[in-house]
Design a protein around this motif. Sequence first.
Motif, short mmCIF file in Angstrom:
data_model
loop_
_atom_site.label_atom_id
_atom_site.label_comp_id
_atom_site.label_asym_id
_atom_site.label_seq_id
_atom_site.Cartn_x
_atom_site.Cartn_y
_atom_site.Cartn_z
N TYR A 80 -5.55 -3.65 6.01
CA TYR A 80 -4.63 -2.51 6.04
C TYR A 80 -3.67 -2.60 7.22
O TYR A 80 -2.55 -2.11 7.16
CB TYR A 80 -5.44 -1.21 6.09
CG TYR A 80 -6.51 -1.18 5.04
CD1 TYR A 80 -6.18 -0.98 3.70
CD2 TYR A 80 -7.84 -1.41 5.36
CE1 TYR A 80 -7.15 -0.98 2.72
CE2 TYR A 80 -8.82 -1.41 4.39
CZ TYR A 80 -8.48 -1.20 3.07
OH TYR A 80 -9.44 -1.22 2.10
N PHE A 115 0.84 -1.19 0.00
CA PHE A 115 0.00 0.00 0.00
C PHE A 115 0.88 1.25 0.00
O PHE A 115 2.07 1.19 0.28
CB PHE A 115 -0.94 0.01 1.21
CG PHE A 115 -1.94 -1.10 1.20
CD1 PHE A 115 -2.48 -1.56 0.01
CD2 PHE A 115 -2.34 -1.70 2.38
CE1 PHE A 115 -3.40 -2.59 -0.01
CE2 PHE A 115 -3.26 -2.73 2.37
CZ PHE A 115 -3.79 -3.18 1.17
N SER A 116 0.24 2.40 -0.24
CA SER A 116 1.00 3.65 -0.34
C SER A 116 1.68 4.01 0.97
O SER A 116 2.71 4.69 0.96
CB SER A 116 0.06 4.79 -0.76
OG SER A 116 -0.97 4.95 0.21
N PHE A 154 -6.36 -5.54 -4.62
CA PHE A 154 -5.41 -4.44 -4.69
C PHE A 154 -4.36 -4.72 -5.76
O PHE A 154 -3.16 -4.50 -5.55
CB PHE A 154 -4.74 -4.23 -3.34
CG PHE A 154 -5.70 -3.94 -2.23
CD1 PHE A 154 -6.34 -2.71 -2.14
CD2 PHE A 154 -5.98 -4.89 -1.27
CE1 PHE A 154 -7.22 -2.44 -1.12
CE2 PHE A 154 -6.86 -4.63 -0.24
CZ PHE A 154 -7.49 -3.39 -0.17
N SER A 164 -3.71 -3.04 -8.32
CA SER A 164 -3.02 -1.82 -8.72
C SER A 164 -2.20 -1.23 -7.58
O SER A 164 -1.45 -0.27 -7.79
CB SER A 164 -4.06 -0.78 -9.19
OG SER A 164 -4.91 -0.43 -8.12
N GLY A 165 -2.35 -1.78 -6.39
CA GLY A 165 -1.61 -1.28 -5.23
C GLY A 165 -2.28 -0.12 -4.53
O GLY A 165 -1.82 0.32 -3.48
N GLY A 166 -3.38 0.42 -5.09
CA GLY A 166 -4.07 1.55 -4.48
C GLY A 166 -5.28 1.12 -3.69
O GLY A 166 -5.78 -0.01 -3.82
N THR A 167 -5.77 2.02 -2.87
CA THR A 167 -6.96 1.74 -2.06
C THR A 167 -8.16 2.57 -2.50
O THR A 167 -9.30 2.21 -2.20
CB THR A 167 -6.67 2.03 -0.58
OG1 THR A 167 -6.26 3.39 -0.42
CG2 THR A 167 -5.59 1.11 -0.05
N ASN A 168 -7.91 3.69 -3.19
CA ASN A 168 -9.01 4.58 -3.59
C ASN A 168 -9.91 3.98 -4.65
O ASN A 168 -11.04 4.43 -4.84
CB ASN A 168 -8.45 5.91 -4.11
CG ASN A 168 -8.19 6.90 -2.99
OD1 ASN A 168 -9.09 7.19 -2.20
ND2 ASN A 168 -6.97 7.39 -2.91
N THR A 169 -9.43 2.99 -5.36
CA THR A 169 -10.21 2.43 -6.47
C THR A 169 -11.10 1.27 -6.03
O THR A 169 -11.82 0.71 -6.85
CB THR A 169 -9.26 1.93 -7.57
OG1 THR A 169 -8.35 0.96 -7.00
CG2 THR A 169 -8.45 3.08 -8.15
N ALA A 191 -8.74 7.94 2.03
CA ALA A 191 -8.13 7.00 1.08
C ALA A 191 -8.92 5.70 1.03
O ALA A 191 -8.47 4.73 0.43
CB ALA A 191 -6.69 6.71 1.47
N ARG A 221 -9.46 3.50 3.26
CA ARG A 221 -8.84 2.37 3.96
C ARG A 221 -9.72 1.97 5.14
O ARG A 221 -9.37 2.13 6.30
CB ARG A 221 -7.43 2.76 4.41
CG ARG A 221 -6.44 2.91 3.28
CD ARG A 221 -5.12 3.52 3.73
NE ARG A 221 -5.27 4.92 4.11
CZ ARG A 221 -4.25 5.76 4.28
NH1 ARG A 221 -3.01 5.32 4.11
NH2 ARG A 221 -4.45 7.00 4.63
#
Length: 690
Positions: free
Chosen positions: A268, A149-150, A305, A307-312, A197, A199
């Motif tokens: 998370y 995650f970011s 995840f 794409s590695g992001g959480t917003n999507t 975000a 999460r």
Amino acid sequence: YTHTASAHLVLESLFSITRSTPGFPTPNRTDPAVKFNDGLFEAFNSAGGSVMSAYGNLFHGQQTVAWTSNRHAVKAGVEVRINRDTTYFGISPNGEYDFGGGVAYARQNIPSRSGKHDIHAGDPLPDTLSGFLSGSPFVYTVAIAPSNFSNGEHIGPAAISRNAASVYLQDTWKVTPDFTLDLGLRWELYTPITERARRTSSFLDVGGVQQFVLNPQPAYQTNWKGLTPRVQAAWQVTRKLHAHAGGGVTVIPPNIWQDNFLTGSTPYAVYPRLQSSAGAPIAYGFQITPTQLPKVYTPSGQEIFASGGTNTVAPNTVMDVDRYEKDVAALTPSHVVSALNLSGIDRSFGNGTLYTWTAGLEQRVGPLTASASYVGTAAVHLPRTSFPNAYPGASPGFAPHTQFDSAGAVVGGFGVENVITASAHSTYHALQASLSGTIGHGGPGIQASYTWGRSIDDTSTVIGGTGSTGAVVQGFSQNPYDTHGEKGPSSFDVAHSFTLSAAQDLHLEDIDFLKFAGSKVTRGWELLSISSISSGAPFTVYSGVQQTGYGSNGVDRPDQVAKPNLSTRRTVREDYFGKGLDNPSFFSIPVGVAGGTGPNQGRFGTLGRNTFRGPAFYNFDVAMIKDTPFGHRPSGSEIVNLQFRAEFFNLFNIVTMGLPANTLQGSGFGEISKTAGNSRQIQFSLKLIY
């Protein structure tokens, strides 16, 4: 601003930005925590590297308008609060080894000196100390964050938002010259907590099937029914007698920090929990690291995840918890499925409500003012932690969302579920009396107050733990599915409290034999004292054994079979229950009984919550103060004042005892190992005031 001969109109605006940065990071970011769940020993590095920090930004705007006339003072306004906070929360990211609170098993043969008490590998260990000395904990857990995650491997970051708005109208109406009525009406709105975000994670029931979802929408309900009235009446009965009565309703918003179980949970921040078993005892030193954590999938096999992001992440995306738990289990030496600690907020969660009412009298008696009031409160829909899938170690049939094999071993499904619900309640009733004023001409000014009260609730804390005074304090119910048996005195209840404060100007300049010393020496001396006496705090006795099939969270209580004489006035003062090593004989742990359940074939104990009280509290503080002025301004005031203070805290050096060890299993039960106050402290100081 407008003005007429009979009325005034005032407009007032306020806008402010407040930033707060409270934080509680541990200085030890390397060593794991070693904890003793029965409170018998001091924990080592109990924070375990834990990170608990919050950085708050509050944007506050307020507009008020006030109108006054001969008989009315009307005030109305609107207020807006915008919270934008960043929090970091993670318990024991260095790992945590728990001893006590459940059964640990031997990892190797342990011979006894006599040969009669040998322990073989796989046998249950007899007590907490033997588990610690042999390096076999009851539970291993750790807080770890996946690195994809970011936020990287930082534990539990959350960008939390919540908005609030309120509108109010109040009128102070002077009905007669001696009777005043205050009327008020307020409407309050608090939006649910959100995470910028996304999460967040929580539970969702779909057609009777429980799911664990990411980005839950809505997180919980918005309460639009925040209309709260208030009323108060004040009557000047006579020149010296004043009466008052009133009541009101107040909205209690969720605590952004304490009640937020939406963020900082799987996936998370992951809390693998490995519990000792006969076939798979835990070795001290076992670890799970962030890079080992598995990926997260939906039940259909889609990586959430990728794409590695959480917003999507789409709202209410279902996570395949069963697959994730089995992948975590593959990290353990025994490959036993670990019951993950999952957290969330119940969809019906919302604001609490506080009802208050009071009535009292105030009477002038010479130079003194005496008052007596009845004060009552009731609060409903307060937060508590509930466990819809029972406690850790629950047996088949008691954890409905867990899958077991024919031998009773966990093979899948959900593990422990920590869910915030709005189902707690509390009441408070008290007689509050006071006497204040100055006695005679130049006599001491006194303030004496006495409270006789009773606070009752069914939980006093959202999250339990070991109290600072030596006793274990739990916020959870003995039966995870029934909280009715938890009603009892609040853990902070103080039945009787008396405080006396006195201030006396010593007037040394009026004593003839001291006049030779001069006014600089004799003037400005003052004696202050504060004396406090209060009854002891309540505490609960826990068994320390899993008594039923509902699992173990350290909250099982025994049966009481005899009445102890609780006292610190013995030769051995710390032996609060009075029988030393035989203190457990006042109780019986109901295991091995007919119709019992769980590994110990037991039932819940009949002992209530907070049925005992600790030692009373006594404290006497005294201060001697001398003010010496130097120089004078043209106005007559002094230029500089030198103040000398001699302060004596706990003047009589009274040892205020803490609460006793309150877990039956293990050494030290019924004995006090900590104090609840300071020893005598004396300090001298000089202060220059200019």
